[in-house]
Write a protein that holds these residues in place. Sequence first.
Motif, PDB file in Angstrom:
ATOM      1  N   GLY A 130       2.508 -52.702  23.324  1.00 44.26           N
ATOM      2  CA  GLY A 130       2.893 -53.044  21.963  1.00 44.26           C
ATOM      3  C   GLY A 130       1.966 -52.416  20.934  1.00 44.26           C
ATOM      4  N   ALA A 131       0.665 -52.393  21.250  1.00 51.43           N
ATOM      5  CA  ALA A 131      -0.305 -51.786  20.342  1.00 51.43           C
ATOM      6  C   ALA A 131      -0.047 -50.289  20.191  1.00 51.43           C
ATOM      7  N   ILE A 132       0.261 -49.615  21.302  1.00 52.66           N
ATOM      8  CA  ILE A 132       0.535 -48.181  21.238  1.00 52.66           C
ATOM      9  C   ILE A 132       1.815 -47.918  20.452  1.00 52.66           C
ATOM     10  N   SER A 168       1.217 -43.780  12.802  1.00 44.80           N
ATOM     11  CA  SER A 168       0.665 -42.421  12.709  1.00 44.80           C
ATOM     12  C   SER A 168       1.741 -41.344  12.662  1.00 44.80           C
ATOM     13  N   GLY A 169       3.011 -41.741  12.715  1.00 43.55           N
ATOM     14  CA  GLY A 169       4.099 -40.777  12.626  1.00 43.55           C
ATOM     15  C   GLY A 169       4.520 -40.163  13.944  1.00 43.55           C
ATOM     16  N   PHE A 170       4.065 -40.731  15.071  1.00 41.51           N
ATOM     17  CA  PHE A 170       4.370 -40.176  16.390  1.00 41.51           C
ATOM     18  C   PHE A 170       5.442 -40.963  17.152  1.00 41.51           C
ATOM     19  N   ILE A 189      -6.432 -41.627  19.173  1.00 43.26           N
ATOM     20  CA  ILE A 189      -5.542 -40.470  19.257  1.00 43.26           C
ATOM     21  C   ILE A 189      -6.439 -39.254  19.467  1.00 43.26           C
ATOM     22  N   PHE A 190      -6.375 -38.657  20.639  1.00 43.87           N
ATOM     23  CA  PHE A 190      -7.228 -37.526  20.990  1.00 43.87           C
ATOM     24  C   PHE A 190      -6.371 -36.283  21.206  1.00 43.87           C
ATOM     25  N   SER A 249       4.554 -31.229  18.546  1.00 41.34           N
ATOM     26  CA  SER A 249       5.485 -30.204  18.063  1.00 41.34           C
ATOM     27  C   SER A 249       4.777 -29.260  17.100  1.00 41.34           C
ATOM     28  N   ASP A 250       5.513 -28.283  16.628  1.00 44.87           N
ATOM     29  CA  ASP A 250       4.945 -27.318  15.673  1.00 44.87           C
ATOM     30  C   ASP A 250       4.864 -27.899  14.268  1.00 44.87           C
ATOM     31  N   HIS A 251       5.475 -29.044  14.056  1.00 41.19           N
ATOM     32  CA  HIS A 251       5.527 -29.619  12.710  1.00 41.19           C
ATOM     33  C   HIS A 251       4.923 -31.028  12.726  1.00 41.19           C
ATOM     34  N   VAL A 252       3.629 -31.098  12.961  1.00 40.79           N
ATOM     35  CA  VAL A 252       2.951 -32.388  12.981  1.00 40.79           C
ATOM     36  C   VAL A 252       2.584 -32.815  11.574  1.00 40.79           C
ATOM     37  N   MET A 253       2.250 -34.089  11.417  1.00 40.95           N
ATOM     38  CA  MET A 253       1.931 -34.634  10.110  1.00 40.95           C
ATOM     39  C   MET A 253       0.628 -34.043   9.565  1.00 40.95           C
ATOM     40  N   ALA A 254       0.469 -34.168   8.263  1.00 42.88           N
ATOM     41  CA  ALA A 254      -0.717 -33.610   7.611  1.00 42.88           C
ATOM     42  C   ALA A 254      -1.990 -34.305   8.074  1.00 42.88           C
ATOM     43  N   ASP A 255      -1.906 -35.577   8.506  1.00 45.46           N
ATOM     44  CA  ASP A 255      -3.100 -36.330   8.899  1.00 45.46           C
ATOM     45  C   ASP A 255      -3.594 -35.978  10.294  1.00 45.46           C
ATOM     46  N   TYR A 256      -2.788 -35.286  11.085  1.00 49.92           N
ATOM     47  CA  TYR A 256      -3.204 -34.965  12.450  1.00 49.92           C
ATOM     48  C   TYR A 256      -3.977 -33.656  12.462  1.00 49.92           C
TER      49      TYR A 256
END
Length: 395
Positions: A231-233, A240-242, A209-210, A181-188
């Motif tokens: 489960g890992a994903i 990661s906020g996704f 995460i690519f 989205s247009d509002h992704v987290m600061a870490d991405y």
Amino acid sequence: MTKQSEFDVVVVGGGPCGATAADDLARQGYRVALMDKAGRIKPCGGAIPPRLMRDFDIPTHLLCAHATAARMIAPSGKTVDMPIENGYVGMVNRDTFDEFLRERASASGAQRIRGEFSTIERTADGQSHVHFVNETGTAQSIRARYIIGADGARSKVAKQNIKGAGKIPCVFAYHEIIKISDHVMADYDPSRCDVYYQGHLSPDFYAWIFPHGDTASIGVGSAHKGFSLRGAIKDLRAASGFATYETVRTEGAPIPLKPLKRWDNGRDVLVAGDAAGVVAPSSGEGIYYAMACGREAATAVTEALKAGKVSALKHARKRFMKAHGKVFWVLGIMQHFWYRNDKRREKFVQICADPDVQYLTWQAYMNKELVRAKPAAHARIFFKDMGHLLGLSPT
């Protein structure tokens, strides 16, 4: 079904390896059939080096992102950023990238066939008949002088024709493509590849995460059959906020991590790409090596067609391993030592902060060969590695 039922070469599998082999052979004027199942997309981070762009004349418009750094995440959560000086990692979407390669092969003269390979029948007159089921479910066959099996890690062509092919060790990979989205987290960072070396996400490999432009690939690999990749994903997306981002599609498949000892049957079959086991250990990188292997396969089959000697098929493996065998050996040692447990993974990420490691890593990745120009750097890395393994280096 086809305008002609007899071919010089039938290539089974239309991924980067098979499409490259078909294109190279068709450009030389050989009668080539490229057989591929419709609708399958391999789970893949989609990273390709600049050398691939050069060697295989890939247009830049196929890149959905340019990664200029990688972030390594340790079990403790500590991160190490590895910027790429004077280079990049190109990111591609496999659906559009693979189709471009198949269409290029078709434009060069290869005849595309939508179908699933069944078996090869050798008749009394010495001809090889490739049996398959077309997209309508009808059983059909075509004749071929040679067959290139580029049909993946669980290759039917390889299992039926190459001794030991059914026992190739694999990592099982799974990824989810999400909408950014247009509002992704600061870490991405859309120009950075994030690699997670954490045992709860993968006990023996890594998660990632690519960036892919307006989407991202969130994936994981493991050879442990009881480990839950999904489960890992789920855990990684949550951390990661996704977690709530739209999932575009999901894909899973085995990825081989050891080349077969033999790639041909001494008669009419040569396997290549994942079917031959040419995916890099440690990194799981496969696109470049698949295309390089496809080119070697096409060259070997060309030699066999011209000379009328099936012994030429052996040249494909010999040349590929001469060019890349040492890299595979080094990466295999790395995976064996550093991915064993979280204690070693923590030290591995720490080592990645070293400027010598970063320089040699990116040079080797972008140029696809071991760097020999800085022997002092290699020596420093060797002693630092030994220090970490023996517990003599500070943490």
